[in-house]
Structure formats: structure tokens, C-alpha cells
Design an enzyme around this catalytic site. Structure first.
Site: not given
Ligand code: ASP
Length: 311
Positions: A178, A206-207, A209, A229-230, A232
Site C-alpha cells: 500500500t 473485502r475492504v 482500512d 499501512t498494515g 487492515g
Molecule cells: N492496509 C491495507 C489493507 O488492509 C494493506 C496494506 O497496507 O498493504 O487493505
């Protein structure tokens, strides 16, 4: 002259130096620098924070190395469903899209939602219809194809699992994610933007964060602008970005201290792997993560200009 600054990220996770080649590392750093420079150029020309985060995020979306726009991961059906959000700290105006499929730059569509609609979040086919109406540039499925994302998907497509794009798989392969940007312009206005392909092999619409205001993206001139990022699901449960803002607003903490509590204490306690970047209205920047690495960069008008990957 007032201080102004920008920070960007290209995902956080299990990014191991031992698995990185010098060529790949250079490619990531070049990609980050290009985006940083694009956003910084806007600020330097007296542009607004919102235009700066938009410019930087578009560059990252156009770079196949990052899991957003062109480099988005595959869903369980072999599609690309992208999420993005943008927010201005001036008046809390915000725009977001979720699960859009053939939009070249989802962050641009989010910007159109913010500026040209009465809504904050549009999803799925309705968001795609809005994209056509707004004459936002579309791209066919081939544009979003990349060999290494395809391989990532093949490894888990038969399973029930879904994967953070940037976590290490059983095979020891590294994966990355992300994108986002935060900026403070010379007027002291701040803004945040986040864009993602989400998680590999995701199902059922799926959605994450990223497009949810207060979770992966938030901006308020009174406190901070944040892009996360992480994993979600955990960032949603933690209302992570807004929590940083709340700690600043209600407890009087600095951006760095507030973000440290959220990233290194609250998220850790619920296994919320990842990180975030933030800026306040004095152009101070924080970039924290609770995993091995985060693709990141920062630049300001006092000579700071750096990109980094590991701790
Ligand atoms: N936060 C993003 C999600 O869960 C994924 C990511 O940060 O790479 O969609």
C-alpha cells in the site's frame, strides 16, 4: 518562509534486508524519491497540501513495485479491486472509493468524490460508474498485470487465506504494499492520501482500512494528517489514524508520542502489524512501524530529503 513538508510510504511489513537484491532496493528507493519529489514540487510552487499528496500518490500508483494502482494484487477471482481515500485537514472534506476495478488512479477518483459529489465513500460498480461520469482515466485488466503479483496469488489462491502484500510467505518470499502520503503546506494546511490493492486473494468484496476515514486515512488541521499501512482489519478495529488525532487533541501529546502509542502499543497488543506516517500543522513528521521495515521517505524546505526501508 513557513516550514512545509511531505512524507510518503509504500507499505510496511516483513521486509528483510537479507532477501533484497541491491537492484531491487535501488528500484524501490528510486520509486519513492520520484513520488517524494513530485509532491515536494507542488509545495515548493506554493501548491496546497491536498495537491501535494495527490501528486505523490499518483506517482506511487503508477509504479508497478507498489500495491496500488498499476501494481495492485490479485483478488481470489483474479481481479484487482482497489481502495483509496484522500482528506483535507482544512475543513475535514474527504473522498474515498472501495473495490474499484479499472480505474488507473483510484486516488484521483477519491479526489473527484471529495470535490464533485455530496458523498464521502463510493464502492464497487457504483464507484466505477462515477469514474466514467467524471472522465477519470480507465485502464484494462492487462495494465494491472504483473508477474510477481500473479505468482503471489497462485501460491495461496486455493487456500482460504489472504495475505498482506508485504508479509513473508511460507516460501520465504517478500511482498510489499500500500502507498500513501501526508503533507503540510506553507499555509499550515495538512492533508493525507492512501491507496491500495488490498490483500492478495481477498474475497467477498473485502475492504481494508485504507479508504475508511479515521482508520487508514485522516486529516485535521487541529491535530495531524495520517496515512497507514498494515493488516487492515486490525487498523479498522483500532480506528488507528483517528486515534493518533484523538491522543493529540484530548491529551495534548505531540504527533510523535501519539503515533508511538498507537503503533507500538495499542496495535501491537491486538497483533496489528504495520505502520503509519503523519504530519502536523507545524510540518513535523512522524514515520513509525512495528515490523521489520516500511518503504518511506520525507522531505522539507529545511534540507531534509531522505528515503529509507529498514529500521
Ligand atoms: N492496509 C491495507 C489493507 O488492509 C494493506 C496494506 O497496507 O498493504 O487493505
Amino acid at each position: 518562509m513557513n516550514k512545509f513538508s511531505i512524507a510518503i510510504h509504500g507499505g510496511a511489513g516483513t521486509i528483510l534486508q537479507s532477501l533484497m537484491t541491491p537492484e531491487l532496493e535501488k528500484a524501490y528507493k528510486d520509486g519513492l524519491q520520484t513520488a517524494l519529489d513530485a509532491g515536494y514540487a507542488v509545495l515548493k510552487n506554493n501548491g496546497s497540501a491536498i495537491d501535494a499528496v495527490l501528486a505523490a500518490t499518483i506517482e506511487l500508483e503508477n509504479d508497478i513495485l507498489f500495491n496500488a494502482g498499476k501494481g495492485s494484487v490479485f483478488t481470489n477471482k483474479g481481479l484487482h479491486e482497489m481502495d483509496a481515500a484522500i482528506m483535507s485537514g482544512v475543513d475535514l472534506s474527504a473522498g474515498a472509493v472501495a473495490g474499484v476495478t479499472n480505474v488507473k488512479n483510484p486516488i484521483e477518483l477519491a479526489y473527484h468524490v471529495m470535490t464533485n459529489s455530496n458523498h464521502v465513500l463510493l464502492c464497487g460498480s457504483g464507484a466505477d460508474d462515477f469514474a466514467k461520469e467524471q472522465n477519470v482515466q480507465l485502464a484494462n485488466d492487462d495494465y494491472f498485470f504483473s508477474e510477481f503479483r500473479y505468482k503471489q496469488w497462485q501460491e495461496i489462491r486455493e487456500s482460504d487465506g489472504y495475505a498482506l502484500d508485504h508479509s513473508v510467505t511460507g516460501a520465504g518470499e517478500k511482498k510489499f504494499g500500500t502507498v500513501g502520503a501526508v503533507a503540510c503546506d506553507a499555509l499550515g494546511n495538512i492533508a493525507a492520501a492512501t491507496s491500495t490493492g488490498g490483500m492478495t486473494n481477498k474475497k467477498y468484496g473485502r475492504v481494508g482500512d485504507s479508504p475508511l476515514i479515521g482508520c487508514g486515512t485522516y486529516a485535521n488541521n487541529k491535530t495531524c494528517a495520517v496515512s497507514a499501512t498494515g493488516h487492515g482489519e486490525l487498523f479498522i478495529k483500532a480506528v488507528a489514524a483517528y486515534d493518533v488525532s484523538c491522543l493529540m487533541e484530548y491529551k495534548g501529546l505531540s504527533l510523535q508520542d501519539a503515533m508511538n502509542i498507537v503503533v507500538n502499543d495499542k496495535l501491537v497488543k491486538i497483533n496489528g502489524e504495520g505502520g503509519m506516517i503523519g504530519v502536523d500543522a507545524q510540518a513535523n513528521i512522524a514515520m513509525l512501524f512495528n515490523c521489520e521495515g516500511m518503504y518511506r521517505g520525507r522531505r522539507n524546505n529545511e534540507g531534509v530529503n531522505e528515503v529509507a526501508i529498514y529500521k
